[in-house]
Scaffold this active site. Structure first.
Site, PDB file in Angstrom:
ATOM      1  N   LYS A  52       0.844  -1.205   0.000  1.00 12.54           N
ATOM      2  CA  LYS A  52       0.000   0.000   0.000  1.00 12.54           C
ATOM      3  C   LYS A  52       0.876   1.251   0.000  1.00 12.54           C
ATOM      4  O   LYS A  52       0.613   2.212  -0.720  1.00 12.54           O
ATOM      5  CB  LYS A  52      -0.947  -0.016   1.212  1.00 12.54           C
ATOM      6  CG  LYS A  52      -2.066  -1.044   1.043  1.00 12.54           C
ATOM      7  CD  LYS A  52      -2.850  -1.312   2.306  1.00 12.54           C
ATOM      8  CE  LYS A  52      -3.781  -2.508   2.067  1.00 12.54           C
ATOM      9  NZ  LYS A  52      -4.511  -2.943   3.255  1.00 12.54           N
ATOM     10  N   GLN A  96      -4.772  -1.674   9.326  1.00 15.63           N
ATOM     11  CA  GLN A  96      -4.580  -2.981   8.703  1.00 15.63           C
ATOM     12  C   GLN A  96      -5.196  -4.076   9.577  1.00 15.63           C
ATOM     13  O   GLN A  96      -4.923  -4.160  10.767  1.00 15.63           O
ATOM     14  CB  GLN A  96      -3.074  -3.232   8.487  1.00 15.63           C
ATOM     15  CG  GLN A  96      -2.758  -4.520   7.766  1.00 15.63           C
ATOM     16  CD  GLN A  96      -3.322  -4.580   6.342  1.00 15.63           C
ATOM     17  OE1 GLN A  96      -3.247  -3.610   5.590  1.00 15.63           O
ATOM     18  NE2 GLN A  96      -3.904  -5.707   5.973  1.00 15.63           N
ATOM     19  N   ASP A 119     -11.226   2.415   3.412  1.00 12.88           N
ATOM     20  CA  ASP A 119     -11.509   0.986   3.216  1.00 12.88           C
ATOM     21  C   ASP A 119     -13.008   0.753   2.965  1.00 12.88           C
ATOM     22  O   ASP A 119     -13.403  -0.326   2.530  1.00 12.88           O
ATOM     23  CB  ASP A 119     -11.090   0.186   4.472  1.00 12.88           C
ATOM     24  CG  ASP A 119      -9.750  -0.513   4.276  1.00 12.88           C
ATOM     25  OD1 ASP A 119      -9.386  -0.785   3.112  1.00 12.88           O
ATOM     26  OD2 ASP A 119      -9.077  -0.784   5.294  1.00 12.88           O
TER      27      ASP A 119
END
Ligand code: NDP
Length: 280
Positions: A52, A96, A119
């Site tokens: 990422k 995460q 997200d």
């Protein structure tokens, strides 16, 4: 001839487009910044986080990296999220997953401001997707829509069957296919006659989490098959939820694993970071 849907090439194309967009935004004085938080040092999570960060660098998005000890308390993590929520220079916040067991994942995801939730997991963004309002969309299903559209697969009016009803893949996938005017069926572990239901599909999206479970008995001749699964097989090689060698010969198009859905997830995360400017 079966077409292989090349997620690597399509994600590269999306990242190139985003790079151009980010440089235009920079000329207008708008910088994009993503904060990435990792708790603990799970090796798989570290790989995802690094990928990422690399994608951010390529596109021109600034990334702030927070690597917290495995034993970090829930309170400390919440405090950090609240600080990042308040910072005007931070556009997106990503925690995460998975988190260590002593931290309530749900509580953490709900603490991220919906307008920074790149997200797309916050209930407000999930709700926005359901009623067709602007918001962040979960990256994997959003990536699948891009794969289909950019490969010229028509969705409107098609029978779309999804195997799996998870909050991050199956359910948002259903909403997105519906938004594209597909006729959508969502199946799960209690579905009766799964093979029969799947054989109705013009577009079959498989997110079941079981290596190579889907064989040609589940697939109609000429269907488009999207394999979301990621597993390591007995030889430590990556494979999907679909038995590729068995299914590929009978479908019109299929995504490979690796190189199908996987690369799209990061591309769409980057897309969400760029879109955050519009929402904020
Ligand atoms: P979950 O385990 O959360 O969900 C699996 C779903 O499959 C559930 O809805 C479950 O039904 C259903 N299911 C399980 N067994 C059966 C069965 N025998 N028959 C019918 N349905 C069944 O998985 P995720 O959605 O999180 O992920 C699915 C796969 O995709 C995994 O392999 C994961 O690693 C991968 N993945 C890949 C991503 C990428 O970037 N490529 C991103 C996210 C996930 P029920 O609800 O009834 O239990």
């Amino acid at each position: 001839m079966t077409r292989i849907i090349d997620g690597k090439a399509i994600s590269a194309q999306i990242k190139e487009e985003l790079k151009v967009r980010v440089s235009e935004l920079k000329k207008e004085g708008k910088d994009i910044c993503l904060a990435v938080i990792q708790v603990g040092s799970d090796p798989a999570s570290s790989v995802y986080v690094n990928n990422k960060k690399r994608a951010c660098e390529f596109i021109g998005i600034r990334s702030l990296s927070y690597e917290l000890e495995e034993n970090t308390s829930e309170e400390k993590l919440l405090e950090m999220i609240h600080e990042l929520n308040d910072r005007a220079d931070v556009n997106g916040i990503l925690v995460q997953l998975p988190l260590p067991e002593h931290i309530n994942e749900d509580k953490i995801l709900k603490a991220i401001h919906p307008k920074k939730d790149v997200d797309g997991f916050h209930p407000q963004n999930v709700g926005a997707l359901c009623i067709g309002e602007l918001g962040f969309v979960s990256c994997t299903p959003a990536g699948i829509i891009q794969l289909l559209k950019r490969s010229g697969v028509e969705i409107e009016g098609k029978e779309c069957v999804i195997i799996g009803r998870s909050n991050i893949v199956g359910k948002p996938m259903a909403m997105l296919l519906l938004r594209e005017n597909g006729t959508v069926t969502v199946t799960h572990s209690r579905t009766r006659n799964l093979k029969e239901v799947c054989r109705r599909a013009d577009i079959l999206v498989v997110a079941i989490g079981k290596p190579k479970m889907i064989t040609k008995e589940y697939v109609k001749e000429g269907a488009v098959v999207i394999d979301v699964g990621i597993h390591r097989n007995e030889n430590n090689k990556l494979c999907g939820d679909v038995d590729y060698d068995d299914v590929a010969p009978i479908c019109s198009a299929i995504t490979p694993v690796p190189g199908g859905v996987g690369p799209m997830t990061i591309a769409m995360l980057m897309h969400n970071c760029v879109e955050s400017i519009k929402l904020q």
